[in-house]
Scaffold this active site. Structure first.
Site, PDB file in Angstrom:
ATOM      1  N   ARG A 232       0.866  -1.179   0.000  1.00  8.13           N
ATOM      2  CA  ARG A 232       0.000   0.000   0.000  1.00  8.13           C
ATOM      3  C   ARG A 232       0.901   1.225   0.000  1.00  8.13           C
ATOM      4  O   ARG A 232       1.914   1.261   0.707  1.00  8.13           O
ATOM      5  CB  ARG A 232      -0.931   0.033   1.218  1.00  8.13           C
ATOM      6  CG  ARG A 232      -2.088  -0.930   1.157  1.00  8.13           C
ATOM      7  CD  ARG A 232      -3.119  -0.565   0.073  1.00  8.13           C
ATOM      8  NE  ARG A 232      -4.229  -1.493   0.027  1.00  8.13           N
ATOM      9  CZ  ARG A 232      -4.297  -2.571  -0.764  1.00  8.13           C
ATOM     10  NH1 ARG A 232      -3.295  -2.844  -1.586  1.00  8.13           N
ATOM     11  NH2 ARG A 232      -5.359  -3.359  -0.748  1.00  8.13           N
ATOM     12  N   ASP A 256       4.320  -0.098  -7.144  1.00  7.54           N
ATOM     13  CA  ASP A 256       3.049  -0.470  -7.765  1.00  7.54           C
ATOM     14  C   ASP A 256       1.909   0.271  -7.088  1.00  7.54           C
ATOM     15  O   ASP A 256       0.767   0.199  -7.530  1.00  7.54           O
ATOM     16  CB  ASP A 256       2.832  -1.986  -7.649  1.00  7.54           C
ATOM     17  CG  ASP A 256       1.582  -2.440  -8.390  1.00  7.54           C
ATOM     18  OD1 ASP A 256       1.455  -2.079  -9.584  1.00  7.54           O
ATOM     19  OD2 ASP A 256       0.716  -3.117  -7.797  1.00  7.54           O
ATOM     20  N   GLU A 261      -2.685   7.559  -4.637  1.00  8.81           N
ATOM     21  CA  GLU A 261      -3.039   6.969  -5.928  1.00  8.81           C
ATOM     22  C   GLU A 261      -4.528   7.061  -6.257  1.00  8.81           C
ATOM     23  O   GLU A 261      -4.915   6.984  -7.432  1.00  8.81           O
ATOM     24  CB  GLU A 261      -2.617   5.492  -5.973  1.00  8.81           C
ATOM     25  CG  GLU A 261      -3.450   4.590  -5.064  1.00  8.81           C
ATOM     26  CD  GLU A 261      -3.045   3.122  -5.138  1.00  8.81           C
ATOM     27  OE1 GLU A 261      -1.838   2.828  -5.066  1.00  8.81           O
ATOM     28  OE2 GLU A 261      -3.931   2.263  -5.260  1.00  8.81           O
ATOM     29  N   HIS A 293      -0.912   0.092  -9.695  1.00  6.93           N
ATOM     30  CA  HIS A 293      -1.591  -0.910  -8.840  1.00  6.93           C
ATOM     31  C   HIS A 293      -2.034  -2.109  -9.697  1.00  6.93           C
ATOM     32  O   HIS A 293      -3.206  -2.475  -9.723  1.00  6.93           O
ATOM     33  CB  HIS A 293      -2.783  -0.277  -8.115  1.00  6.93           C
ATOM     34  CG  HIS A 293      -3.092  -0.978  -6.817  1.00  6.93           C
ATOM     35  ND1 HIS A 293      -3.351  -0.318  -5.639  1.00  6.93           N
ATOM     36  CD2 HIS A 293      -3.175  -2.294  -6.509  1.00  6.93           C
ATOM     37  CE1 HIS A 293      -3.600  -1.186  -4.682  1.00  6.93           C
ATOM     38  NE2 HIS A 293      -3.488  -2.391  -5.182  1.00  6.93           N
TER      39      HIS A 293
HETATM   40  P1  NAI Z   1      -1.165 -11.488   4.668  1.00  3.86           P
HETATM   41  O1  NAI Z   1      -2.221 -11.074   5.639  1.00  3.86           O
HETATM   42  O2  NAI Z   1      -1.106 -12.915   4.246  1.00  3.86           O
HETATM   43  O3  NAI Z   1       0.278 -11.090   5.251  1.00  3.86           O
HETATM   44  C1  NAI Z   1       0.565  -9.848   5.811  1.00  3.86           C
HETATM   45  C2  NAI Z   1       1.705 -10.030   6.774  1.00  3.86           C
HETATM   46  O4  NAI Z   1       2.061  -8.748   7.288  1.00  3.86           O
HETATM   47  C3  NAI Z   1       1.356 -10.922   7.963  1.00  3.86           C
HETATM   48  O5  NAI Z   1       2.340 -11.928   8.144  1.00  3.86           O
HETATM   49  C4  NAI Z   1       1.339  -9.952   9.132  1.00  3.86           C
HETATM   50  O6  NAI Z   1       1.745 -10.559  10.364  1.00  3.86           O
HETATM   51  C5  NAI Z   1       2.349  -8.909   8.673  1.00  3.86           C
HETATM   52  N1  NAI Z   1       2.237  -7.651   9.398  1.00  3.86           N
HETATM   53  C6  NAI Z   1       1.159  -7.110   9.994  1.00  3.86           C
HETATM   54  N2  NAI Z   1       1.491  -5.953  10.607  1.00  3.86           N
HETATM   55  C7  NAI Z   1       2.816  -5.779  10.389  1.00  3.86           C
HETATM   56  C8  NAI Z   1       3.753  -4.778  10.780  1.00  3.86           C
HETATM   57  N3  NAI Z   1       3.387  -3.739  11.559  1.00  3.86           N
HETATM   58  N4  NAI Z   1       5.032  -4.920  10.389  1.00  3.86           N
HETATM   59  C9  NAI Z   1       5.438  -5.988   9.644  1.00  3.86           C
HETATM   60  N5  NAI Z   1       4.584  -6.967   9.253  1.00  3.86           N
HETATM   61  C10 NAI Z   1       3.301  -6.860   9.613  1.00  3.86           C
HETATM   62  O7  NAI Z   1      -1.338 -10.515   3.412  1.00  3.86           O
HETATM   63  P2  NAI Z   1      -0.869 -10.772   1.923  1.00  3.86           P
HETATM   64  O8  NAI Z   1      -1.944 -11.482   1.187  1.00  3.86           O
HETATM   65  O9  NAI Z   1       0.495 -11.333   1.916  1.00  3.86           O
HETATM   66  O10 NAI Z   1      -0.852  -9.262   1.364  1.00  3.86           O
HETATM   67  C11 NAI Z   1       0.075  -8.311   1.841  1.00  3.86           C
HETATM   68  C12 NAI Z   1      -0.360  -6.935   1.381  1.00  3.86           C
HETATM   69  O11 NAI Z   1      -0.239  -6.854  -0.045  1.00  3.86           O
HETATM   70  C13 NAI Z   1      -1.843  -6.613   1.636  1.00  3.86           C
HETATM   71  O12 NAI Z   1      -2.024  -6.058   2.922  1.00  3.86           O
HETATM   72  C14 NAI Z   1      -2.165  -5.612   0.568  1.00  3.86           C
HETATM   73  O13 NAI Z   1      -2.008  -4.321   1.085  1.00  3.86           O
HETATM   74  C15 NAI Z   1      -1.128  -5.853  -0.514  1.00  3.86           C
HETATM   75  N6  NAI Z   1      -1.703  -6.302  -1.781  1.00  3.86           N
HETATM   76  C16 NAI Z   1      -1.409  -5.588  -2.917  1.00  3.86           C
HETATM   77  C17 NAI Z   1      -1.897  -5.985  -4.136  1.00  3.86           C
HETATM   78  C18 NAI Z   1      -1.541  -5.248  -5.397  1.00  3.86           C
HETATM   79  O14 NAI Z   1      -2.180  -5.474  -6.447  1.00  3.86           O
HETATM   80  N7  NAI Z   1      -0.548  -4.388  -5.397  1.00  3.86           N
HETATM   81  C19 NAI Z   1      -2.790  -7.143  -4.255  1.00  3.86           C
HETATM   82  C20 NAI Z   1      -2.982  -7.859  -3.013  1.00  3.86           C
HETATM   83  C21 NAI Z   1      -2.472  -7.431  -1.820  1.00  3.86           C
END
Ligand code: NAI
Length: 327
Positions: A232, A256, A261, A293
């Site tokens: 994000r 990305d 945005e 994005h």
């Molecule tokens: P996920 O929920 O599987 O993993 C997120 C990880 O971040 C978890 O292991 C969590 O413990 C960790 N986390 C939480 N707070 C934290 C902090 N303060 N410091 C460090 N780590 C922390 O999520 P996933 O599916 O891996 O997605 C990650 C991010 O990718 C999403 O939150 C979303 O914002 C972004 N995303 C972007 C997309 C795009 O098209 N650019 C598409 C899908 C997701």
């Protein structure tokens, strides 16, 4: 009677994948090009569900309007839910999301950006289109043996870690909530800043992660560090990033996502004057690559997003709860 879905911020690729998933006509889906916000919420009148994406605004005001219109559910067709006021939605309206649709899509895009950046593919592509076959200024560096810091070891972070290991990189990771028993050795965030040649962000946007890349953290990073953000935009203070690039502290940025945005990405702005000076300046830098994005945008991801969103809606409307409910 078929349940009615008001689908905001609809793009051609959304319409194609949702029409395919709804081929039996179970739902009546009305596609609106506009984003959901305070001004457009009136369009939701008469619908059971609003289906929204990352840059729709679902704040307290919008939620109370949706409740008045007897809308039952906000169905996010994405994983992140930072654009929804979950507290305000509590006891008023359900919120469901698609927690995973293709971690590979996002992790592979992160690596695509990194390779493009370090091997100057974006420059080479334009040169050879113009029959310019000079190599001056295109020198890159090997990823093999470099240290990559991964922030967030959830679904996407772990795929990205595996990809980096395949390239022979030294992977160090930080997560606020380390996964126990996953065989992952964690370091603290300062070690990520200090030791990484490349840092990739895969954690959600929260109060804690807001501007985790700022002037202070940049100060601790290695000179020439490459930053990749497919998570994000607001994880990075864009002005601090710009300063870091100007001062030659940051070697490259692969973005990305971008903090502001919402009013720019996903639309064709060519022919317009970009009002956002920071974004315009970042895009003008030879060592910054911006995609709009786009990391999620694969055939597999779109198919999964459409089918999970419709099954979330079915589950919530028939049982009042859903395995993918955000609480
Ligand atoms: P996920 O929920 O599987 O993993 C997120 C990880 O971040 C978890 O292991 C969590 O413990 C960790 N986390 C939480 N707070 C934290 C902090 N303060 N410091 C460090 N780590 C922390 O999520 P996933 O599916 O891996 O997605 C990650 C991010 O990718 C999403 O939150 C979303 O914002 C972004 N995303 C972007 C997309 C795009 O098209 N650019 C598409 C899908 C997701």
């Amino acid at each position: 009677m078929a349940k009615k879905i008001a689908f905001f911020d609809a793009k051609d690729y959304d319409i194609a994948s949702f029409d395919e998933a709804n081929a039996d006509g179970k739902y009546k889906i009305k596609y609106f090009e506009t984003k959901l916000n305070e001004d457009t919420v009136k369009l939701a009148k008469g619908y059971d569900v609003v289906c929204v994406f990352v840059n729709d605004t679902v704040d307290e005001k919008v939620i109370s309007q949706l409740k008045k219109k007897d809308v039952k559910l906000v169905a996010l067709r994405c994983a992140g839910f930072n654009n929804v006021d979950i507290e305000a939605a509590k006891d008023k309206i359900g919120v469901v999301r698609v927690p995973a649709y293709s971690p590979y899509a996002v992790a592979e895009h992160a690596m695509a950006l990194l390779l493009t950046s370090v091997r100057r593919i974006h420059k080479a592509y334009i040169r050879t289109k113009d029959f310019n076959f000079s190599l001056n200024g295109l020198m890159g560096f090997d990823l093999h043996g470099k240290t990559v810091g991964v922030v967030g070891t959830g679904k996407i972070g772990r795929v990205f870690m595996d990809i980096c290991k395949g390239f022979g990189m030294n992977v160090i990771v930080y997560d606020k909530f380390p996964a126990e028993g996953a065989g992952i050795d964690y370091v603290d965030i300062n070690e990520i800043w200090e030791k990484s040649d490349i840092i990739s962000f895969h954690c959600p946007l929260t109060e804690e992660t807001y501007h985790m890349v700022d002037e202070k953290s940049i100060m601790h990073m290695k000179k020439g560090v490459v930053l990749i953000n497919t998570s994000r935009g607001a994880l990075i203070d864009a002005e601090a990033l710009l300063n870091g690039i100007r001062e030659r502290k940051i070697g490259a940025a692969c973005l990305d996502v971008y903090e502001e945005e919402a009013d720019v990405f996903f639309e064709d702005r060519s022919g317009h004057i970009l009002g956002d000076d920071v974004l315009a300046r970042l895009i003008s830098m030879p060592n910054v690559i911006v995609t709009s994005h786009q990391a999620f945008l694969t055939k597999e991801a779109l198919t999964n997003i459409a089918s999970t969103t419709l099954s979330n809606i079915e589950e919530y409307l028939s049982t009042g709860t859903c395995v993918n409910e955000v609480k």
